[in-house]
Design a protein around this motif. Structure first.
Motif, short mmCIF file in Angstrom:
data_model
loop_
_atom_site.label_atom_id
_atom_site.label_comp_id
_atom_site.label_asym_id
_atom_site.label_seq_id
_atom_site.Cartn_x
_atom_site.Cartn_y
_atom_site.Cartn_z
N ALA A 118 0.86 -1.18 0.00
CA ALA A 118 0.00 0.00 0.00
C ALA A 118 0.90 1.24 0.00
O ALA A 118 2.05 1.18 0.45
CB ALA A 118 -0.91 0.00 1.22
N ARG A 119 0.36 2.34 -0.50
CA ARG A 119 1.19 3.56 -0.59
C ARG A 119 0.56 4.75 0.10
O ARG A 119 -0.65 4.89 0.18
CB ARG A 119 1.45 3.91 -2.07
N THR A 120 1.46 5.61 0.57
CA THR A 120 1.05 6.88 1.13
C THR A 120 0.73 7.85 0.00
O THR A 120 1.01 7.60 -1.17
CB THR A 120 2.18 7.50 1.96
N VAL A 121 0.15 8.98 0.37
CA VAL A 121 0.08 10.12 -0.54
C VAL A 121 1.37 10.92 -0.34
O VAL A 121 2.13 10.69 0.59
CB VAL A 121 -1.15 11.00 -0.27
N LEU A 122 1.61 11.86 -1.22
CA LEU A 122 2.75 12.75 -1.08
C LEU A 122 2.33 14.07 -0.46
O LEU A 122 1.26 14.59 -0.79
CB LEU A 122 3.39 13.01 -2.45
N PRO A 123 3.14 14.62 0.46
CA PRO A 123 4.40 14.05 0.95
C PRO A 123 4.16 12.91 1.92
O PRO A 123 3.09 12.82 2.53
CB PRO A 123 5.06 15.24 1.64
N SER A 124 5.16 12.05 2.08
CA SER A 124 5.05 10.91 2.99
C SER A 124 5.25 11.37 4.43
O SER A 124 6.21 11.00 5.10
CB SER A 124 6.07 9.83 2.62
N SER A 125 4.33 12.21 4.88
CA SER A 125 4.39 12.81 6.21
C SER A 125 3.06 12.61 6.92
O SER A 125 2.06 12.20 6.32
CB SER A 125 4.70 14.31 6.10
N SER A 126 3.03 12.96 8.19
CA SER A 126 1.92 12.57 9.06
C SER A 126 0.57 13.21 8.72
O SER A 126 -0.37 12.50 8.36
CB SER A 126 2.29 12.86 10.51
N ALA A 127 0.44 14.51 8.86
CA ALA A 127 -0.89 15.13 8.68
C ALA A 127 -1.50 14.84 7.32
O ALA A 127 -2.68 14.48 7.23
CB ALA A 127 -0.82 16.63 8.94
N PRO A 128 -0.75 14.96 6.21
CA PRO A 128 -1.36 14.67 4.91
C PRO A 128 -1.90 13.25 4.82
O PRO A 128 -2.95 13.02 4.19
CB PRO A 128 -0.20 14.88 3.92
N ASN A 129 -1.22 12.30 5.46
CA ASN A 129 -1.63 10.91 5.32
C ASN A 129 -2.67 10.49 6.34
O ASN A 129 -3.59 9.73 6.00
CB ASN A 129 -0.40 10.00 5.36
#
Length: 297
Positions: free
Chosen positions: A65-76
């Motif tokens: 599975a993938r994160t959204v960009l950026p690979s940081s906490s609040a965005p994900n």
């Protein structure tokens, strides 16, 4: 053309039919979403995680599975419950406390639509909770939509709070945020012995949480989802290496295929869409997440 469209839509219809059937038979009443901050999928190669392995055996999973960009906490963490990426919900930085970019749509709580808000609107009597270690989570959900909002100091205190809440209130939807792994990743480094030890401590906490679900008599009617916001490399994250971008995604419970590795693409915003499908909630047009149909029988 019509046949092609029907073929494309049929997996979603099948999932919804499955969920409708499960609900009509009273099989699914609870969803427990467990998130571990900084838990890279690569950790499964070295760490001993018997509780997560058991979830995988009893359910469906992917380590791609993938994160959204950026690979940081609040965005994900936002994407996980908002069914879309930063381009739409507007949380673009590690510690965003409000949208840096205007949200494309606002709901009745003045936020981009969340699974919390959808559940409160369509099933108003639901017991909904958020128990979290990192205080930044507190900016990523509508406070008025939940019954329980608890920020804990450390994962031990968090696990105790979560298990007590599960036994006392039997929540319909609970999001649990664990933070130990990310803290160790920043301090000692990702992939280090200390990081692996933190992964194993987190697995033990997850085991305690699962046991509380059993003790509450909820297991036969509960879907458990485990995932993460991002992984990491060296002592950081936020860029585009696969160590940062790939996260685990595991789902287990009634109606879920067992010992099933999901081969299809899974994005973190698909989590919200899957939860919405389980609860038979109408997915907002602005969401881009899709239910993970391959996980269901």
């Amino acid at each position: 053309m019509k046949k092609q469209i029907l073929r494309q839509l049929s997996p979603v219809f099948l999932l919804l039919a499955c969920c409708f059937s499960a609900f009509s038979q009273g099989k699914i009443e609870h969803v427990i979403l467990i998130g571990s901050d900084g838990f890279g999928a690569y950790a499964f190669e070295k760490a001993k995680v018997p509780n997560l392995r058991k979830l995988m055996e009893n359910g469906s999973w992917t380590l791609q599975a993938r994160t959204v960009l950026p690979s940081s906490s609040a965005p994900n963490w936002a994407s996980m419950v908002m069914g879309a990426g930063p381009e739409l919900h507007g949380y673009t930085k590690w510690g965003s406390q409000s949208p840096d970019l205007p949200a494309r749509v606002l709901d009745e709580y003045g936020m981009f639509p969340t699974v919390y808000g959808l559940l409160r609107k369509e099933k108003p009597k639901s017991e909904i909770g958020v128990i979290y270690e990192w205080d930044g989570i507190g900016y990523l959900f509508p406070k008025k939509a939940v019954n329980k909002d608890q920020n804990c100091d450390g994962d031990i205190a968090l696990t105790k709070a979560a298990t007590s809440y599960i036994k006392d209130k039997k929540p319909n939807f609970l999001f649990i945020h664990l933070h130990d792994v990310d803290s160790v990743g920043h301090n000692a480094g990702h992939g280090t012995p200390e990081y692996i030890a933190a992964i194993e401590r987190t697995d033990a906490h997850i085991g305690t949480i699962i046991k509380s679900i059993e003790e509450a008599g909820m297991m036969e009617k509960t879907v458990i989802i485990f995932s993460a916001d991002h992984g990491g490399i060296n002592k950081g994250h936020g860029a585009i290496t696969m160590q940062e971008m790939q996260i685990p995604w595991i789902i287990a419970g009634p109606g879920i295929r067992k010992n099933n590795e999901i081969k299809e693409s899974v994005m973190t915003f698909d989590t919200a869409a899957t939860i919405a499908a389980i609860f038979r909630l109408k997915q907002p047009q602005v969401w881009i997440g899709r239910p993970v149909t391959n996980a269901f029988k």
